[in-house]
Design a protein around this motif. Structure first.
Motif, PDB file in Angstrom:
ATOM      1  N   LEU A  80       0.838  -1.201   0.000  1.00 14.45           N
ATOM      2  CA  LEU A  80       0.000   0.000   0.000  1.00 14.45           C
ATOM      3  C   LEU A  80       0.873   1.251   0.000  1.00 14.45           C
ATOM      4  O   LEU A  80       0.611   2.211  -0.730  1.00 14.45           O
ATOM      5  CB  LEU A  80      -0.937  -0.010   1.211  1.00 14.45           C
ATOM      6  CG  LEU A  80      -1.741   1.268   1.465  1.00 14.45           C
ATOM      7  CD1 LEU A  80      -2.676   1.566   0.302  1.00 14.45           C
ATOM      8  CD2 LEU A  80      -2.538   1.138   2.777  1.00 14.45           C
ATOM      9  N   ASP A 168      -2.271   6.728   1.869  1.00 19.51           N
ATOM     10  CA  ASP A 168      -2.576   5.351   2.276  1.00 19.51           C
ATOM     11  C   ASP A 168      -3.945   5.274   2.932  1.00 19.51           C
ATOM     12  O   ASP A 168      -4.732   4.362   2.681  1.00 19.51           O
ATOM     13  CB  ASP A 168      -1.502   4.833   3.231  1.00 19.51           C
ATOM     14  CG  ASP A 168      -0.139   4.729   2.569  1.00 19.51           C
ATOM     15  OD1 ASP A 168      -0.050   4.995   1.354  1.00 19.51           O
ATOM     16  OD2 ASP A 168       0.836   4.392   3.269  1.00 19.51           O
ATOM     17  N   ARG A 169      -4.232   6.261   3.799  1.00 21.98           N
ATOM     18  CA  ARG A 169      -5.499   6.230   4.539  1.00 21.98           C
ATOM     19  C   ARG A 169      -6.685   6.442   3.599  1.00 21.98           C
ATOM     20  O   ARG A 169      -7.741   5.846   3.777  1.00 21.98           O
ATOM     21  CB  ARG A 169      -5.484   7.287   5.642  1.00 21.98           C
ATOM     22  CG  ARG A 169      -5.308   8.714   5.139  1.00 21.98           C
ATOM     23  CD  ARG A 169      -5.264   9.695   6.305  1.00 21.98           C
ATOM     24  NE  ARG A 169      -5.056  11.071   5.865  1.00 21.98           N
ATOM     25  CZ  ARG A 169      -3.891  11.674   5.849  1.00 21.98           C
ATOM     26  NH1 ARG A 169      -2.810  11.033   6.245  1.00 21.98           N
ATOM     27  NH2 ARG A 169      -3.780  12.937   5.461  1.00 21.98           N
ATOM     28  N   THR A 172      -7.317   3.272   1.603  1.00 21.05           N
ATOM     29  CA  THR A 172      -7.946   2.287   2.487  1.00 21.05           C
ATOM     30  C   THR A 172      -9.411   2.626   2.727  1.00 21.05           C
ATOM     31  O   THR A 172     -10.290   1.749   2.700  1.00 21.05           O
ATOM     32  CB  THR A 172      -7.192   2.232   3.824  1.00 21.05           C
ATOM     33  OG1 THR A 172      -5.832   1.888   3.580  1.00 21.05           O
ATOM     34  CG2 THR A 172      -7.820   1.215   4.761  1.00 21.05           C
ATOM     35  N   PRO A 403      -6.303   2.655   9.973  1.00 22.57           N
ATOM     36  CA  PRO A 403      -6.276   1.202   9.753  1.00 22.57           C
ATOM     37  C   PRO A 403      -6.137   0.376  11.038  1.00 22.57           C
ATOM     38  O   PRO A 403      -6.682  -0.733  11.099  1.00 22.57           O
ATOM     39  CB  PRO A 403      -5.046   1.020   8.841  1.00 22.57           C
ATOM     40  CG  PRO A 403      -4.959   2.302   8.091  1.00 22.57           C
ATOM     41  CD  PRO A 403      -5.345   3.356   9.089  1.00 22.57           C
TER      42      PRO A 403
END
Length: 795
Positions: A80, A168-169, A172, A403
Motif C-alpha cells: 500500500l 494510504d489512509r 484504504t 487502519p
C-alpha cells in the motif's frame, strides 16, 4: 478568463454541487449564498472543480498509471505504501493544463484584490466528491495546507491536494466504503485565511457527540490555527450551550465551561521557514484563560443552530476567530454522521461492576466498556506491530492511524479533546476511547490487561485488570403512559444527558452534593474566608481550583450553577426538583478546608444537617452561595423549571427561618413561578403535615430517612440491616398519612427512593395511596414505569 468549468467562486456554489466541488466546498457555497444575511460569516474563496481534476489527469496521462499502481497493490505485487507514494509523486510532478492554471491564477488575483493585499494568505483544502455525504464521512481524509501565499505556492499546494487523494489512509477508506478509486474526483477549496494564528479556532457540533442529546451545541476551542484541535494535539476548552434558550432576552444558556490545557498553538512561520506554519508552546496566561468570552460562545452557538436549521440535520462545523478584527468565521460545515443516525427507540446501557484501581483517566468517548491488553505504539510508522483486538495506546492520532484504530477494542491517547481526530473516528467506528489522559503512554505498558470504561460520565477511567461489566439493550418504543408521574433521581451532571431519550416526567431529586464534592471540592466557608485558611497545602490547592476567578465565592456560585444546569436541561420543560445541600458534618469536613469549619459529632446522621445549617451563623454565608447559584440557574441561565427542596426540616419554625434567608437572596416562593418543597423524612413532617403545607408547595418523601427515624434504626448498621424495611406497616402508615393530609390542603406529594425499584409491591402501594410522583434511578425507570402502569390498571 476563468471558466466555471474549472474554477467557481464560493458565492456561485450550492449544496447540490457535491459532484462538482465535493462536500466541503459545496457547503461553503451554500452558506455564503443562503446564510450570510442570517449572520453566518464565511471567508471568501473559490473552488476548483472535479472537471479541473480530470483535466489534470488527462493532461499528464495519469489515469492509466494510477490504475496500474492500484492493480499491482490489489494483486499484492506492491505494498500500500509503495502504491500510494508512487501515485502521489506522479501527481505532484504533473503539469497544469494552460486553461486551469490561468483560471486558478486569475481567481487568486481577484481574491487578493478583494482582500486589499498583493498576495493574500489562503487555506488550501481538499474536498473529495465522496466525502461529507450523509453515509460517508471520515475525519481528515485529504490534506489541508495553511498560510499559502503567492501564485506559484498556490499551484503547488493544489497539486499536493490532488496527490492527497491517494494517501494510504484515503485508499484504504475508499476500499472499505466500496468506492471506485477513479470514480472519486477532488476539488480544491482556496479560502482567505482568518488570522486565527493570533486568535483562536476550533470545532463545534449542533448535537451532543456522546449521547445524541439534540438540544445542545458542543464547542471546542484552542489558541492559534485549528489543525491542533482537529488532530487532537491539544486539550481544548469545552463549552455546551442549551439551544432552546438562544436568543431569549437576558438569558445566557451556557451549561458547561471546561478550561483545557491548550498546551501548544499553531502559528504562521517566518517567511524563510521551510513550512508556512509551526507549533509553539502556549504561555501560562493562555493556558489559564478561556479562548472565548461568554458572548462569543453564545454567538457561535447561535450560528451552529442557524446552520443546523438550514440544513435540517445535526451539523459538524469548524470555526475561526480573527485575532485582528475579533470576528468569528465558519470555515467548514458538514453533516454529523454518528449520533444523528442512532435509533431513537433504543438505548444501550453499560454498567461497570467489580474493577481494579484507576490507572489513568481522561475524557470519555463512546459510553461503552471494553477490556483488552495494551498495545503501546508511539509512532505511526510502527502500526504494523499492532495486535488486533488490543487497546491502542498512543500520544495522538491522525488519519494515518485509522487502519489500526478500527482493529482496536479501545483507544487511549495522551492528548486531544472530544472533537479531536481520535474522538471523531472512534465514535464513527463504534470503539470506546479515552482522550487527553496526559500520561497514558508513560503509565501503561505493553501486554498490560486493562478495562477502558466510558460509561461513568465525562471522565473516562482505565482500570487495571479485566473488570466485570454488563450490557443491556433497552427498548423505548413500548413505554406505557401513566397518570402517576415517574421521574428520575440524578446527581452527576456528566451522565444526565445519557437518559434524555427516556420519556420522563422530570427530575424528582437532583442532588447538588455531587457537584460540590466532585467539581467544586472546596467547603463554601473556606471560599468565603480564604484568608483564614491555616494549612498551606489546602490554600495552594484552592488557589489552583479557583484560577480565573478573582472572587473565590464566585467560583462556587458559577460552578454549581453550571453543573446543575446540565441536569435541568435534560428535564426541561418538566420540573427539576433540586434538593439543597444535605451533607453531614463529617462529609462537609472532607471538603477542602472543611475541617476548620465543621464540628465533630458523635451521630452526624441526626446532627447538624439540612435546614438547621441554612440559618445558622456558622454556615449561613455558605447557604447564601447555594441560593445565588439557584437564582442564576433560574434567571440567568433560563431554567425556571428548577424547583427547590429543603431537606431535614424538623419544625415549621425552622422552615420559616430558612425561607426568610432564601427570600433575602431573591428566592421567594411563588415569585417567577418558584415552588419550594420540603423533604418528608422526619416524623414531625407527617405529624404537622398541615403546618408544613402552609409553608411549602409539596412534600417529597425520603423513604430511607423516614424508615430510619420511624423504626429507630441506623440505616448504615450491618447488624440491624434485616430490620430496615420501607414496607414495614409503621412506615407505610407514615407515607399514607402524609399523602392524605397533604392532599387535604392541596399540596403535592412525591417519593424519591430505591424502594419502588427494589419492590414492585411497594410501587403498587404508593399508587394505591394516591402518590403524585415517584422518582427513581435511571436504571430502574422502565421497570417502575411498568409497575405503576400495572397498578393503575388495577385501581
Amino acid at each position: 478568463m476563468a471558466t466555471k468549468k474549472e474554477v467557481i467562486p464560493f458565492d456561485s456554489l450550492r449544496r447540490e454541487d457535491v459532484a462538482l466541488v465535493g462536500g466541503k466546498n459545496s457547503s461553503l457555497g451554500e452558506m455564503v449564498q443562503e446564510l450570510g444575511a442570517k449572520g453566518i460569516q464565511v471567508p471568501p474563496g473559490f473552488a476548483t472543480t472535479s472537471d479541473a481534476y480530470r483535466m489534470f489527469l488527462d493532461e499528464n496521462n495519469l489515469t492509466e498509471a494510477i490504475a496500474g499502481y492500484l492493480a499491482d497493490y490489489d494483486a499484492d505485487k506492491i505494498s500500500l505504501h509503495v502504491a500510494g507514494q508512487s501515485i502521489r509523486d506522479t501527481i505532484v510532478a504533473g503539469d497544469w493544463p494552460d486553461s486551469t492554471e490561468a483560471a486558478i491564477r486569475e481567481a487568486y488575483r481577484d481574491l487578493s484584490k478583494r482582500a486589499g493585499v498583493p498576495e493574500v494568505s489562503v487555506a488550501v483544502r481538499s474536498s473529495a466528491t465522496a466525502e461529507d455525504l450523509p453515509d460517508a464521512s471520515f475525519a481528515g481524509q485529504q490534506e489541508t495546507y495553511l498560510n499559502v501565499a503567492g501564485e506559484e505556492e498556490l499551484l503547488t499546494a493544489c497539486r499536493k491536494c490532488y496527490a492527497s487523494l491517494f494517501t494510504d489512509r484515503a485508499i484504504t477508506y475508499r476500499k472499505l466504503r466500496g468506492f471506485n478509486h477513479l470514480d472519486v474526483a477532488l476539488s480544491v477549496g482556496v479560502q482567505q485565511m482568518v488570522r486565527s494564528d493570533i486568535g483562536g479556532s476550533g470545532v463545534m457540533f449542533s448535537i451532543d457527540t456522546e449521547t445524541g442529546f439534540d438540544k445542545v451545541v458542543l464547542i471546542s476551542a484552542a489558541w492559534g490555527l485549528g489543525e491542533n484541535v482537529v488532530q487532537g494535539a491539544v486539550t481544548p476548552d469545552e463549552f455546551q450551550v442549551y439551544k432552546p434558550f438562544l436568543g431569549k432576552a437576558g438569558i445566557k444558556p451556557i451549561i458547561e465551561k471546561k478550561l483545557g490545557a491548550k498546551e501548544i498553538k499553531m502559528i504562521y512561520a517566518g517567511p524563510d521557514a521551510p513550512n508556512p506554519v509551526r507549533n509553539v508552546p502556549t504561555s501560562k496566561a493562555e493556558r489559564g484563560k478561556f479562548v472565548l468570552s461568554d458572548d462569543e460562545v453564545l454567538d457561535l452557538a447561535q450560528q451552529a443552530s442557524t446552520i443546523e436549521a438550514h440544513y435540517g440535520q445535526p451539523m459538524d462545523m469548524e470555526w475561526a476567530k480573527d485575532g485582528v478584527t475579533g470576528k468569528l468565521f465558519i470555515v467548514q460545515a458538514r453533516p454529523e454522521t454518528v449520533q444523528s443516525r442512532v435509533s431513537a427507540g433504543s438505548l444501550r446501557r453499560y454498567t461497570i461492576g467489580t474493577h481494579g484501581p484507576v490507572v489513568v483517566s481522561g475524557l470519555s468517548v463512546g459510553e461503552q466498556v471494553a477490556t483488552g491488553r495494551v498495545c503501546l505504539i508511539e509512532d505511526v510508522k510502527d502500526i504494523d506491530d499492532f495486535v488486533d483486538g488490543s487497546v491502542l495506546v498512543t500520544s495522538t492520532t491522525d488519519p494515518d492511524w485509522v487502519p489500526v484504530m478500527k482493529r482496536a477494542s479501545a483507544i487511549i491517547t495522551d492528548h486531544g479533546g472530544r472533537t479531536s481526530h481520535a474522538a471523531i473516528v472512534s465514535r464513527e467506528l463504534g470503539v470506546p476511547a479515552i482522550v487527553g489522559c496526559g500520561d497514558a503512554t508513560h503509565v501503561l505498558h505493553d501486554e498490560q490487561e486493562v478495562t477502558v470504561c466510558c460509561a461513568e460520565g465525562d471522565e473516562g477511567r482505565v482500570y487495571d485488570g479485566f473488570a466485570e461489566f454488563t450490557v443491556e439493550d433497552l427498548n423505548l418504543d413500548a413505554v406505557p403512559e401513566t397518570k402517576t408521574k415517574v421521574m428520575l433521581n440524578l446527581a452527576n451532571p456528566a451522565i444526565a444527558a445519557r437518559w434524555w431519550r427516556l420519556p420522563i416526567d422530570g427530575v424528582g431529586l437532583a442532588r447538588m452534593e455531587f457537584v460540590i464534592s466532585n467539581t467544586i471540592r472546596v467547603h463554601p466557608m473556606a471560599l468565603m474566608h480564604f484568608s483564614d485558611i491555616r494549612e498551606a497545602e489546602v490554600r495552594e490547592e484552592i488557589e489552583t481550583l479557583t484560577r480565573g476567578y478573582e472572587d473565590k465565592a464566585e467560583y462556587f456560585v458559577d460552578q454549581l450553577a453550571l453543573g446543575l444546569s446540565r441536569i435541568a436541561a435534560v428535564a426541561y420543560p418538566n420540573p427539576m426538583i433540586l434538593r439543597l445541600s444535605d451533607f453531614k458534618t463529617n462529609e462537609y469536613a472532607d471538603l477542602l478546608g472543611g475541617r476548620q469549619f465543621e464540628p465533630v459529632e458523635s451521630n452526624p446522621m441526626i446532627g447538624w444537617r439540612g435546614a438547621s445549617r441554612y440559618y445558622d451563623p456558622a454556615y449561613v454565608e455558605g447557604f447564601r452561595l447555594e441560593c445565588r447559584a439557584i437564582r442564576r440557574l433560574r434567571e440567568e441561565a433560563g431554567f425556571d423549571n428548577v424547583l427547590v427542596m429543603v431537606p431535614f426540616c424538623r419544625t415549621p419554625e425552622e422552615a420559616d427561618r430558612v425561607l426568610a434567608v432564601m427570600a433575602e437572596e431573591g428566592l421567594v416562593r411563588g415569585s417567577n413561578g418558584l415552588q419550594i418543597y420540603v423533604m418528608c423524612e422526619v416524623p414531625s413532617n407527617v405529624i404537622l403535615a398541615e403546618e408544613f403545607a402552609k409553608r411549602f408547595d409539596g412534600f417529597s418523601i425520603g423513604s430511607n430517612d423516614l424508615t430510619q427515624l420511624t423504626l429507630g434504626i441506623d440505616r448504615d448498621s450491618d447488624r440491624l440491616a434485616p430490620l430496615f424495611d420501607e414496607r414495614h406497616a409503621a412506615v407505610q402508615w407514615m407515607i399514607r398519612s402524609v399523602i392524605e393530609r397533604a392532599h387535604g390542603v392541596g399540596a403535592k406529594v412525591g417519593l424519591c427512593g430505591q424502594a419502588p425499584s427494589n419492590y414492585p409491591e411497594f410501587a403498587r402501594r404508593l399508587v394505591e395511596f394516591g402518590i403524585d410522583s415517584i422518582s427513581v434511578t435511571p436504571d430502574s425507570f422502565l421497570k417502575v414505569k411498568g409497575h405503576v402502569a400495572e397498578a393503575e390498571g388495577q385501581r
